[in-house]
Design a protein around this motif. Structure first.
Motif, short mmCIF file in Angstrom:
data_model
loop_
_atom_site.label_atom_id
_atom_site.label_comp_id
_atom_site.label_asym_id
_atom_site.label_seq_id
_atom_site.Cartn_x
_atom_site.Cartn_y
_atom_site.Cartn_z
N THR A 293 0.89 -1.14 -0.35
CA THR A 293 -0.02 0.10 0.06
C THR A 293 0.80 1.64 0.08
OG1 THR A 293 -1.87 -1.46 1.19
CG2 THR A 293 -2.29 1.69 0.75
N PRO A 294 0.75 1.96 -1.84
CA PRO A 294 1.74 2.91 -1.33
C PRO A 294 0.93 4.53 -0.71
CG PRO A 294 1.64 1.79 -3.13
CD PRO A 294 0.92 1.20 -2.74
N TYR A 295 1.80 5.75 -0.12
CA TYR A 295 0.91 6.29 0.27
C TYR A 295 1.38 7.44 0.79
CZ TYR A 295 2.98 5.71 4.83
OH TYR A 295 4.54 6.44 5.61
N VAL A 296 1.19 8.35 0.49
CA VAL A 296 0.90 10.05 0.15
C VAL A 296 0.30 10.70 0.93
CG1 VAL A 296 2.30 10.32 -1.84
CG2 VAL A 296 -0.59 10.58 -1.52
N THR A 297 1.04 11.54 2.39
CA THR A 297 0.35 12.81 3.22
C THR A 297 0.33 14.18 2.69
OG1 THR A 297 -0.11 10.96 4.64
CG2 THR A 297 -0.50 13.67 5.61
N ILE A 298 -0.30 14.92 3.42
CA ILE A 298 0.23 16.40 3.02
C ILE A 298 -0.40 16.56 4.50
CG2 ILE A 298 0.24 18.86 2.13
CD1 ILE A 298 -0.56 17.32 -0.40
N ALA A 299 -0.17 17.35 5.17
CA ALA A 299 -0.45 17.90 6.46
C ALA A 299 0.35 19.38 6.82
CB ALA A 299 0.50 16.73 7.64
N TYR A 300 -0.64 20.47 7.57
CA TYR A 300 -0.42 21.47 8.06
C TYR A 300 -0.57 21.97 9.68
CZ TYR A 300 -4.60 23.56 7.44
OH TYR A 300 -5.94 24.06 8.00
N VAL A 301 -0.21 22.78 9.95
CA VAL A 301 -0.05 23.47 11.52
C VAL A 301 -0.38 24.93 11.60
CG1 VAL A 301 1.44 22.31 12.45
CG2 VAL A 301 -0.32 23.48 13.93
N GLU A 302 -0.46 25.97 12.40
CA GLU A 302 0.01 26.78 12.29
C GLU A 302 -1.15 27.68 13.48
OE1 GLU A 302 -1.45 29.26 8.75
OE2 GLU A 302 -3.38 28.45 9.53
N THR A 303 -0.11 28.24 14.63
CA THR A 303 -0.93 28.75 15.55
C THR A 303 -2.21 30.23 14.43
OG1 THR A 303 1.93 30.15 15.26
CG2 THR A 303 0.09 28.31 17.04
N THR A 304 -2.96 30.43 15.31
CA THR A 304 -3.93 31.58 14.59
C THR A 304 -4.45 33.36 15.40
OG1 THR A 304 -6.08 30.63 15.62
CG2 THR A 304 -5.19 29.72 13.52
N ASP A 305 -3.45 33.49 16.95
CA ASP A 305 -3.00 33.74 17.00
C ASP A 305 -2.16 34.57 18.09
OD1 ASP A 305 -2.87 32.33 18.79
OD2 ASP A 305 -3.52 32.80 21.25
N GLN A 326 4.11 28.68 15.76
CA GLN A 326 4.33 27.89 15.07
C GLN A 326 3.94 28.00 13.67
OE1 GLN A 326 3.30 23.06 16.30
NE2 GLN A 326 1.98 24.28 17.76
N GLU A 327 4.62 27.28 12.67
CA GLU A 327 3.98 27.31 11.42
C GLU A 327 4.85 26.40 10.85
OE1 GLU A 327 4.08 29.77 6.83
OE2 GLU A 327 3.62 30.68 9.31
N ARG A 328 4.25 24.95 9.67
CA ARG A 328 4.49 24.19 9.58
C ARG A 328 3.48 23.16 9.09
NH1 ARG A 328 5.55 21.05 13.95
NH2 ARG A 328 4.66 18.81 13.46
N THR A 329 4.70 22.86 7.87
CA THR A 329 3.47 21.95 6.42
C THR A 329 4.30 20.68 6.60
OG1 THR A 329 2.62 23.62 5.47
CG2 THR A 329 2.56 21.70 4.32
N ALA A 330 3.63 19.66 6.37
CA ALA A 330 4.98 18.67 5.67
C ALA A 330 4.44 17.46 5.47
CB ALA A 330 4.94 17.67 7.70
N TYR A 331 5.05 16.90 4.12
CA TYR A 331 4.68 15.89 3.47
C TYR A 331 5.56 14.67 2.98
CZ TYR A 331 3.95 21.05 0.77
OH TYR A 331 3.80 22.54 0.65
N SER A 332 4.41 13.87 3.06
CA SER A 332 4.70 11.98 3.22
C SER A 332 5.05 11.99 2.56
CB SER A 332 4.21 11.67 4.66
OG SER A 332 4.62 12.21 5.47
N ALA A 333 5.77 10.91 1.99
CA ALA A 333 5.08 9.84 1.29
C ALA A 333 6.24 8.01 1.95
CB ALA A 333 6.25 9.79 -0.38
N GLY A 334 4.99 7.08 1.67
CA GLY A 334 5.65 5.69 2.35
C GLY A 334 4.54 4.59 2.02
N LEU A 335 5.45 3.18 2.43
CA LEU A 335 5.29 2.01 1.88
C LEU A 335 4.89 1.70 2.60
CD1 LEU A 335 4.72 0.34 -1.29
CD2 LEU A 335 6.68 -0.44 -0.44
#
Length: 391
Positions: A293-305, A326-335
């Protein structure tokens, strides 16, 4: 006549010998029969106890490293075999057809393999279908909350930290109540929960935890919404927190037709006072090709105040902004490779970037210049090889 009188006792004795022997044999037979009955009762009791008791467990072992020491998932440039490695043992005792006692013991490499009870509760399902649980429970905020430590039940190497790390506790002491509405081809579940907890490794107490969630599934589609709130008291980031209210909102959904998989969650955390409010989300896509099962994930987090802290005097705004924004975007590729029954091997590559003028929420990303908000790292690459098994 004298002869007969003398012979009579001997004759009587001879006659009694078979009777005594017969009595002894009868007693031995009765004792043996009683022993068989006792053994049968013991075997039946053992069988009944075995039928009431269920035991299972799970284990994960992982290797992680990074191209730098920014600290994403606590990874560094050195090899680490403890982070994401864990073992859990779960025992369920069926007190009756409707009542159960559940105990789950956890051992994590990151906690030096100390044994801790993650679950310890009593549950009862009433005749009307209402289910009530009380004790130590998993806080039901996320799609994978019930399987947070069971890596085998997850498609990825780990749940995206951009979403799952925003709530710093996973269990609470209290209770919940739930009810399943069986629809024509689907199920609607309502759940309410409440209790108290603490934040591991921090001087924070969480009281008046309460909330509810609703989920719907037809075994292909799943939709979920959740609300939770609590009062926080203690010390965090040098701030004294006095009964500040925190509110959690979340939406989630998944699609799984046996071949194609898609799952995503969106959450917000809002806290009164100076502690950070956050917004986060992820989406994962996967496709099963036999045992792979190959997969990809896109995620983000940011403070809003951020403006709440930036409007403070410099002596406060600078350290609080560095510690909380904090502010961050993450890109994952996996199997994921389901190598054998109940064992999955996972390979994952995660690239985290877009930190803005923050540390990205990473503990190892030290500030270089507080005035210009320059940090040591502005991205990081993390490698993971992991096996997950259930038994």
């Amino acid at each position: 006549m004298k002869f007969y009188l003398k012979a009579l006792p001997l004759a009587i004795s001879v006659a009694l010998v078979p009777a005594a022997a017969f009595a002894d044999e009868a007693t031995d037979a009765k004792v043996a029969q009683l022993e068989q009955q006792v053994q049968a009762l013991q075997a039946q009791q053992t069988k009944n106890l075995t039928d009431k008791f269920n035991f299972n467990g799970f284990i994960s072992g992982a290797y992680i490293s990074s191209d730098n020491d920014a600290g994403y998932n606590n990874a560094t440039s050195s090899a680490d075999f403890t982070q994401d490695s864990k073992m859990g043992l779960q025992a369920t005792f069926n007190i009756s057809n409707q009542t159960q006692a559940v105990l789950q013991l956890m051992m994590k490499g990151e906690n030096d393999w100390d044994v801790e009870a993650e679950w310890a509760y009593l549950s009862h399902r009433f005749d009307g279908g209402v289910k009530v649980r009380g004790g130590k429970l998993r806080v039901p905020l996320f799609m994978y909350s019930d399987y947070l430590d069971v890596g085998y039940a997850q498609p990825f190497a780990r749940p995206p930290g951009e979403v799952y790390d925003q709530v710093p506790f996973s269990s609470y002491t209290g209770g919940d109540v739930s009810y399943d509405f069986d629809l024509e081809d689907s199920t609607l579940t309502l759940q309410g929960f409440g209790g108290e907890s603490t934040v591991p490794g921090a001087d924070l107490d969480l009281s008046n935890i309460m909330g509810g969630n609703v989920s719907w599934t037809d075994m292909t589609w799943t939709l979920r919404a959740v609300y939770g709130q609590t009062s926080i008291e203690g010390i965090a980031n040098g701030l004294t927190i006095d009964n500040e209210k925190a509110v959690f909102n979340g939406l989630g959904g998944s699609y799984d037709n046996g071949s194609f998989l898609a799952v995503g969650e969106w959450t917000t955390v809002k806290i009164d006072g100076l502690l950070a409010d956050t917004e986060s989300a992820y989406v994962t896509f996967g496709y099963r090709i036999k045992s792979f099962t190959p997969y990809v994930t896109i995620a983000y987090v940011e403070t809003t105040d951020n403006d709440v802290r930036s409007n403070l005097p410099p002596q406060l705004s600078i350290p609080l902004s560095i510690g909380l924004n904090q502010e961050r975007t993450a890109y994952s590729a996996g199997l994921r490779w389901d190598a054998i029954d109940n064992v999955a091997i996972k390979f994952d590559l995660t690239y985290a970037t877009d930190f803005g003028d923050t540390s990205g929420g990473l503990g190892g990303n030290a500030v270089i210049n507080p005035l210009t908000k320059q940090f040591t790292f502005d991205d990081t690459l993390v490698y993971t090889v992991k096996f997950d098994a259930v038994f």
